[in-house]
Design a protein around this motif. Sequence first.
Motif, PDB file in Angstrom:
ATOM      1  N   SER A 158       0.848  -1.195   0.000  1.00 23.05           N
ATOM      2  CA  SER A 158       0.000   0.000   0.000  1.00 23.05           C
ATOM      3  C   SER A 158       0.879   1.238   0.000  1.00 23.05           C
ATOM      4  CB  SER A 158      -0.915   0.000   1.224  1.00 23.05           C
ATOM      5  OG  SER A 158      -0.154   0.177   2.406  1.00 23.05           O
ATOM      6  N   GLU A 159       0.267   2.406   0.031  1.00 23.28           N
ATOM      7  CA  GLU A 159       1.025   3.654   0.045  1.00 23.28           C
ATOM      8  C   GLU A 159       1.999   3.694   1.222  1.00 23.28           C
ATOM      9  OE1 GLU A 159      -1.672   6.887   0.175  1.00 23.28           O
ATOM     10  OE2 GLU A 159      -2.469   6.562  -1.854  1.00 23.28           O
ATOM     11  N   GLN A 160       1.548   3.181   2.371  1.00 20.86           N
ATOM     12  CA  GLN A 160       2.369   3.256   3.570  1.00 20.86           C
ATOM     13  C   GLN A 160       3.433   2.159   3.623  1.00 20.86           C
ATOM     14  OE1 GLN A 160      -0.808   4.225   3.513  1.00 20.86           O
ATOM     15  NE2 GLN A 160      -0.247   6.320   4.018  1.00 20.86           N
ATOM     16  N   THR A 161       3.056   0.939   3.254  1.00 21.38           N
ATOM     17  CA  THR A 161       4.025  -0.150   3.361  1.00 21.38           C
ATOM     18  C   THR A 161       5.084  -0.054   2.274  1.00 21.38           C
ATOM     19  OG1 THR A 161       2.732  -1.642   1.958  1.00 21.38           O
ATOM     20  CG2 THR A 161       2.260  -1.674   4.322  1.00 21.38           C
ATOM     21  N   GLY A 162       4.651   0.371   1.061  1.00 19.91           N
ATOM     22  CA  GLY A 162       5.600   0.478  -0.042  1.00 19.91           C
ATOM     23  C   GLY A 162       6.341  -0.819  -0.278  1.00 19.91           C
ATOM     24  N   ALA A 163       5.693  -1.932  -0.042  1.00 20.25           N
ATOM     25  CA  ALA A 163       6.346  -3.239  -0.095  1.00 20.25           C
ATOM     26  C   ALA A 163       7.048  -3.464  -1.424  1.00 20.25           C
ATOM     27  CB  ALA A 163       5.336  -4.343   0.176  1.00 20.25           C
ATOM     28  N   ARG A 164       8.342  -3.414  -1.411  1.00 19.34           N
ATOM     29  CA  ARG A 164       9.190  -3.699  -2.566  1.00 19.34           C
ATOM     30  C   ARG A 164       8.835  -2.829  -3.773  1.00 19.34           C
ATOM     31  NH1 ARG A 164       8.773 -10.327  -2.451  1.00 19.34           N
ATOM     32  NH2 ARG A 164       8.872 -10.562  -0.190  1.00 19.34           N
ATOM     33  N   GLY A 165       8.199  -1.685  -3.528  1.00 18.09           N
ATOM     34  CA  GLY A 165       7.836  -0.825  -4.635  1.00 18.09           C
ATOM     35  C   GLY A 165       6.765  -1.402  -5.542  1.00 18.09           C
ATOM     36  N   LEU A 166       6.026  -2.376  -5.064  1.00 17.21           N
ATOM     37  CA  LEU A 166       5.000  -3.028  -5.879  1.00 17.21           C
ATOM     38  C   LEU A 166       3.750  -2.160  -5.985  1.00 17.21           C
ATOM     39  CD1 LEU A 166       5.257  -6.606  -4.352  1.00 17.21           C
ATOM     40  CD2 LEU A 166       6.052  -5.919  -6.622  1.00 17.21           C
ATOM     41  N   PRO A 167       2.975  -2.312  -7.055  1.00 15.51           N
ATOM     42  CA  PRO A 167       1.666  -1.652  -7.132  1.00 15.51           C
ATOM     43  C   PRO A 167       0.795  -2.080  -5.956  1.00 15.51           C
ATOM     44  CG  PRO A 167       2.273  -2.534  -9.274  1.00 15.51           C
ATOM     45  CD  PRO A 167       3.275  -3.072  -8.291  1.00 15.51           C
ATOM     46  N   GLU A 168      -0.078  -1.192  -5.512  1.00 18.71           N
ATOM     47  CA  GLU A 168      -0.895  -1.483  -4.337  1.00 18.71           C
ATOM     48  C   GLU A 168      -1.788  -2.701  -4.550  1.00 18.71           C
ATOM     49  OE1 GLU A 168      -1.485   2.685  -2.033  1.00 18.71           O
ATOM     50  OE2 GLU A 168      -2.999   2.163  -3.524  1.00 18.71           O
ATOM     51  N   GLY A 169      -1.925  -3.489  -3.512  1.00 21.14           N
ATOM     52  CA  GLY A 169      -2.783  -4.654  -3.583  1.00 21.14           C
ATOM     53  C   GLY A 169      -2.371  -5.726  -2.597  1.00 21.14           C
ATOM     54  N   ILE A 170      -2.947  -6.890  -2.769  1.00 23.38           N
ATOM     55  CA  ILE A 170      -2.657  -8.047  -1.917  1.00 23.38           C
ATOM     56  C   ILE A 170      -1.937  -9.088  -2.769  1.00 23.38           C
ATOM     57  CG2 ILE A 170      -3.637  -9.841  -0.428  1.00 23.38           C
ATOM     58  CD1 ILE A 170      -6.061  -7.970  -0.042  1.00 23.38           C
ATOM     59  N   TYR A 171      -0.866  -9.640  -2.219  1.00 20.61           N
ATOM     60  CA  TYR A 171      -0.020 -10.573  -2.964  1.00 20.61           C
ATOM     61  C   TYR A 171       0.081 -11.909  -2.241  1.00 20.61           C
ATOM     62  CZ  TYR A 171       1.554  -6.602  -5.766  1.00 20.61           C
ATOM     63  OH  TYR A 171       1.609  -5.526  -6.612  1.00 20.61           O
ATOM     64  N   LYS A 172       0.278 -12.943  -3.033  1.00 18.96           N
ATOM     65  CA  LYS A 172       0.467 -14.291  -2.490  1.00 18.96           C
ATOM     66  C   LYS A 172       1.909 -14.720  -2.764  1.00 18.96           C
ATOM     67  CE  LYS A 172      -2.670 -17.439  -3.171  1.00 18.96           C
ATOM     68  NZ  LYS A 172      -3.547 -18.442  -3.820  1.00 18.96           N
ATOM     69  N   ARG A 173       2.539 -15.236  -1.725  1.00 21.88           N
ATOM     70  CA  ARG A 173       3.872 -15.812  -1.890  1.00 21.88           C
ATOM     71  C   ARG A 173       3.734 -17.247  -2.402  1.00 21.88           C
ATOM     72  NH1 ARG A 173       4.244 -13.128   3.162  1.00 21.88           N
ATOM     73  NH2 ARG A 173       5.771 -11.402   3.152  1.00 21.88           N
ATOM     74  N   LEU A 174       4.408 -17.557  -3.474  1.00 22.12           N
ATOM     75  CA  LEU A 174       4.376 -18.902  -4.022  1.00 22.12           C
ATOM     76  C   LEU A 174       5.436 -19.757  -3.339  1.00 22.12           C
ATOM     77  CD1 LEU A 174       3.940 -17.989  -7.806  1.00 22.12           C
ATOM     78  CD2 LEU A 174       2.175 -18.406  -6.076  1.00 22.12           C
ATOM     79  N   GLN A 175       5.530 -20.998  -3.770  1.00 19.79           N
ATOM     80  CA  GLN A 175       6.541 -21.872  -3.200  1.00 19.79           C
ATOM     81  C   GLN A 175       7.927 -21.268  -3.404  1.00 19.79           C
ATOM     82  OE1 GLN A 175       6.008 -25.731  -4.961  1.00 19.79           O
ATOM     83  NE2 GLN A 175       4.042 -26.084  -3.961  1.00 19.79           N
ATOM     84  N   ARG A 176       8.867 -21.660  -2.559  1.00 21.18           N
ATOM     85  CA  ARG A 176      10.200 -21.068  -2.567  1.00 21.18           C
ATOM     86  C   ARG A 176      10.799 -21.023  -3.967  1.00 21.18           C
ATOM     87  NH1 ARG A 176      14.261 -23.292   1.851  1.00 21.18           N
ATOM     88  NH2 ARG A 176      12.519 -22.484   3.101  1.00 21.18           N
ATOM     89  N   GLY A 177      11.241 -19.840  -4.332  1.00 18.33           N
ATOM     90  CA  GLY A 177      11.899 -19.677  -5.627  1.00 18.33           C
ATOM     91  C   GLY A 177      10.954 -19.409  -6.782  1.00 18.33           C
ATOM     92  N   LYS A 178       9.636 -19.425  -6.544  1.00 16.77           N
ATOM     93  CA  LYS A 178       8.677 -19.228  -7.638  1.00 16.77           C
ATOM     94  C   LYS A 178       8.024 -17.838  -7.626  1.00 16.77           C
ATOM     95  CE  LYS A 178       7.617 -24.106  -8.388  1.00 16.77           C
ATOM     96  NZ  LYS A 178       6.556 -25.129  -8.525  1.00 16.77           N
ATOM     97  N   GLY A 179       8.473 -16.995  -6.715  1.00 19.94           N
ATOM     98  CA  GLY A 179       8.033 -15.609  -6.752  1.00 19.94           C
ATOM     99  C   GLY A 179       6.703 -15.342  -6.064  1.00 19.94           C
ATOM    100  N   ILE A 180       6.008 -14.314  -6.547  1.00 19.84           N
ATOM    101  CA  ILE A 180       4.748 -13.869  -5.958  1.00 19.84           C
ATOM    102  C   ILE A 180       3.714 -13.645  -7.070  1.00 19.84           C
ATOM    103  CG2 ILE A 180       5.846 -12.779  -3.961  1.00 19.84           C
ATOM    104  CD1 ILE A 180       5.562 -10.104  -5.441  1.00 19.84           C
TER     105      ILE A 180
END
Length: 227
Positions: A158-180
């Motif tokens: 979000s605007e406040q978290t600025g998580a990794r500069g990603l567009p705002e939204g909710i993300y899912k972490r995939l299995q190790r090494g497969k990204g988000i």
Amino acid sequence: MIRVQSNAPLVARRLGDMADNIVKRATVFALNDTAADILESNRDAMRSRFDRPTRFTQNAFIVWRANVKDAEPFAEVRERPSVGSRHYLKVQERGGKRPLTGMDRAISAALPQASPVGVIPTRFAKTDKSGNWSRAERRKSLAAVKQPGSIKALFVASEQTGARGLPEGIYKRLQRGKGIRKIAHFEGADISYKPLLGFFEGGEQVWRRELDGHFDRIFTRLSNRQR
């Protein structure tokens, strides 16, 4: 709401009691059959224009039937009493601003920013058999917004978290090494729709096409019984 009426009973009153009774009954049955046709046509429109509409959506309208005891009988296709004034089908019919959903309000209240957001699932969101965002993933998403880190598989940008500069939204972490993968966008609360359903226009077309045929069929049947 679509109201279906006919002036046949007014004409029949000039033809005598028997004709008046037959015409009125034929009119009532024809109005009810026409309203049922409008209802089914509306459901067909939902199935063709919406992506896997839910049973609740398809059953949002009912037929209010005409009665032979009414002085001027009419039938209506109207919303069920359980359908609220802000039901999204109204927006799909006339276009305009999309009302905030309960999910929108809950996530907006949990986010640090002051302005509300519309939460729109992406193609990577889990869906149920009706094509809607699954209830389980929605619950987890809300928990991830309210308590960051509580759901390890999900995180919020979000605007406040600025998580990794990603567009705002909710993300899912995939299995190790497969990204988000992004499972939901955050949009401004002023999302608008173009008119899509065509309830009134389609209903009027069915009315003009079917009412006379229903009346002729039923009038002939009732008249033959009087002979």
